[in-house]
Design a protein around this motif. Structure first.
Motif, short mmCIF file in Angstrom:
data_model
loop_
_atom_site.label_atom_id
_atom_site.label_comp_id
_atom_site.label_asym_id
_atom_site.label_seq_id
_atom_site.Cartn_x
_atom_site.Cartn_y
_atom_site.Cartn_z
N CYS A 109 -5.66 2.60 6.41
CA CYS A 109 -5.37 1.24 6.88
C CYS A 109 -6.35 0.82 7.98
O CYS A 109 -6.76 -0.34 8.04
CB CYS A 109 -3.94 1.15 7.37
SG CYS A 109 -2.69 1.15 6.05
N ARG B 227 0.87 -1.17 0.00
CA ARG B 227 0.00 0.00 0.00
C ARG B 227 0.91 1.22 0.00
O ARG B 227 1.72 1.39 0.90
CB ARG B 227 -0.91 0.00 1.23
CG ARG B 227 -1.79 -1.24 1.34
CD ARG B 227 -2.67 -1.21 2.59
NE ARG B 227 -3.35 -2.48 2.77
CZ ARG B 227 -2.88 -3.49 3.51
NH1 ARG B 227 -1.72 -3.33 4.17
NH2 ARG B 227 -3.54 -4.61 3.63
N GLN C 287 -9.40 1.81 8.11
CA GLN C 287 -10.65 1.48 7.40
C GLN C 287 -10.59 0.08 6.80
O GLN C 287 -11.63 -0.56 6.62
CB GLN C 287 -10.90 2.49 6.28
CG GLN C 287 -11.30 3.87 6.75
CD GLN C 287 -11.65 4.79 5.59
OE1 GLN C 287 -12.57 4.51 4.82
NE2 GLN C 287 -10.92 5.87 5.45
N PHE C 288 -9.38 -0.39 6.51
CA PHE C 288 -9.22 -1.74 5.97
C PHE C 288 -9.25 -2.79 7.08
O PHE C 288 -9.15 -3.98 6.80
CB PHE C 288 -7.90 -1.87 5.20
CG PHE C 288 -7.72 -0.87 4.09
CD1 PHE C 288 -8.81 -0.34 3.43
CD2 PHE C 288 -6.45 -0.47 3.72
CE1 PHE C 288 -8.64 0.60 2.41
CE2 PHE C 288 -6.26 0.46 2.70
CZ PHE C 288 -7.36 0.99 2.05
N TYR D 152 -12.40 -3.49 -2.16
CA TYR D 152 -11.90 -2.43 -1.29
C TYR D 152 -13.01 -1.42 -0.99
O TYR D 152 -13.19 -0.99 0.16
CB TYR D 152 -10.71 -1.72 -1.93
CG TYR D 152 -9.37 -2.22 -1.45
CD1 TYR D 152 -8.82 -1.77 -0.25
CD2 TYR D 152 -8.63 -3.12 -2.20
CE1 TYR D 152 -7.58 -2.22 0.19
CE2 TYR D 152 -7.39 -3.58 -1.77
CZ TYR D 152 -6.87 -3.12 -0.58
OH TYR D 152 -5.64 -3.57 -0.14
N ARG E 59 -15.52 -2.87 1.51
CA ARG E 59 -14.98 -2.92 2.87
C ARG E 59 -14.92 -1.54 3.51
O ARG E 59 -15.27 -1.35 4.68
CB ARG E 59 -13.59 -3.55 2.86
CG ARG E 59 -13.59 -5.06 2.81
CD ARG E 59 -12.22 -5.62 3.10
NE ARG E 59 -11.31 -5.48 1.97
CZ ARG E 59 -9.98 -5.48 2.06
NH1 ARG E 59 -9.42 -5.57 3.23
NH2 ARG E 59 -9.23 -5.39 0.98
N MET E 60 -14.46 -0.56 2.75
CA MET E 60 -14.37 0.81 3.27
C MET E 60 -15.75 1.36 3.60
O MET E 60 -15.94 2.01 4.62
CB MET E 60 -13.66 1.71 2.26
CG MET E 60 -12.20 1.37 2.05
SD MET E 60 -11.39 2.37 0.77
CE MET E 60 -11.24 3.94 1.64
#
Length: 346
Positions: A196, A163, A198-199, A334, A337-338
């Protein structure tokens, strides 16, 4: 059903592979298991992509999110009627295609700003076509910044352990060196740390690159580390951030790809993009084509969620059915998930 985030997916430049990879991503039930997807663009273009792929998918053209079905087997398209199919040609740079791509992006932003959708995902657009249409932006990031009135933002590239966020992006290398400033480094380090989280990473460990070879070797090869980067690292640690740096760039990314760091701060465009694409992109020498283009581009600092594939329009293979949807699937994952983490916090 209502727990799944609604995601607006732009079709990208219709002359490129955008419509194809969107159709391929929405032909998988797993996409509908994680979100409620909807395309912004032109229904006729999406129908063409479905026919070229010999798919059984149907198009539900809508002009309001409330009319979307969100059913596997049907692609909901917020139809902007933005392409004249009589003059449309795949694989060619054209003003009408640049305009269509632009309108699809602006509509997705509008829907997200109005809370009609929970996140946005963008397929690739062509910058030449965009500018031919009179929309003078460097790319998606700048369009999002303008239409969300965002001043402080940054590009994050993401793929598995790798990332990467950038202190500067679309400027000359000479300008990039001048943009390595303490406050900007602090800003982007904070942005990637928040991303990160948020992940789902509770305490992100961030590596901050040096600008010069060997991170200047205590001033032998430049002064930016001493004057800007080290003070930024010290300030971040004082705030409680878990950061290393300045780390020599030639070792930072080798460590990151193996999981040492949850995120990296690159000082300029190519310093971050080259190692990222070496990891995620794979060229097939025998076929003479890019076999895999894995990786996503996330714009941080916006009031809305924006995730994009990190590859171009690939005009040379548009309409041939060979484009990989891998990056689009990762982008949707992504974004979902966010959005879920954001909704839980709110």
């Amino acid at each position: 059903m209502t727990d799944k985030p609604i995601i607006a997916i732009t079709m990208g430049d219709p002359a490129g592979i955008g419509p194809e990879i969107v159709v391929k991503a929405l032909s998988l039930k797993e996409t509908y298991d994680k979100c409620r997807p909807m395309v912004t663009g032109d229904a006729a273009v999406m129908q063409l992509a479905i026919r070229q792929l010999d798919s059984d998918l149907k198009v539900n053209a809508i002009s309001n999110v409330n009319d979307a079905r969100f059913e596997y087997g049907t692609i909901d398209v917020y139809d902007l009627h933005c392409i004249d199919m009589d003059t449309f040609r795949q694989g060619e740079v054209a003003a009408q295609c640049g305009d269509a791509a632009f309108k699809a992006v602006v509509k997705a932003i509008e829907l997200a700003m109005n809370n009609d959708v929970d996140a946005t995902v963008t397929a690739p657009l062509n910058k030449e076509a965009l500018n031919l249409a009179g929309h003078h932006f460097d790319g998606h990031t700048e369009i999002y910044a303008r239409y969300t009135d965002t001043k402080k933002y940054a590009m994050l590239l993401a793929d598995d352990f790798m990332r990467v966020i950038h202190v500067s992006t679309h400027v000359s290398l000479r300008q990039a060196c001048d943009l390595v400033k303490k406050q900007r480094i602090i800003d982007v380090a904070e942005l990637i740390t928040d991303a990160c989280r948020q992940f789902g990473i509770e305490r992100p460990h961030i590596g901050i690159a040096g600008l010069n070879p060997h991170a200047s070797d205590n001033g032998l090869f430049g002064s930016e580390e001493k004057e800007e980067i080290i003070p930024a690292v010290e300030a971040l640690r004082a705030k409680g951030y878990d950061v290393d740096g300045p780390v020599p760039p030639d070792t930072l990314f080798a460590k990151a790809k193996c999981g040492k760091y949850d995120g990296c701060v690159a000082m300029y465009h190519d310093q971050g993009h080259i190692p990222f694409k070496v990891v995620g992109f794979n060229w097939n020498k025998e076929t003479g084509k890019m076999e895999s283009t894995k990786g996503v581009n996330i714009t941080l600092g916006l009031p809305i969620i924006r995730v994009s594939v990190d590859h171009g329009t690939a005009f040379d293979v548009a309409g041939k059915g060979v484009a990989s949807p891998e990056a689009m699937l990762l982008s949707i994952d992504y974004a979902a998930r966010m959005a879920l983490n954001k909704n839980r916090k709110s």
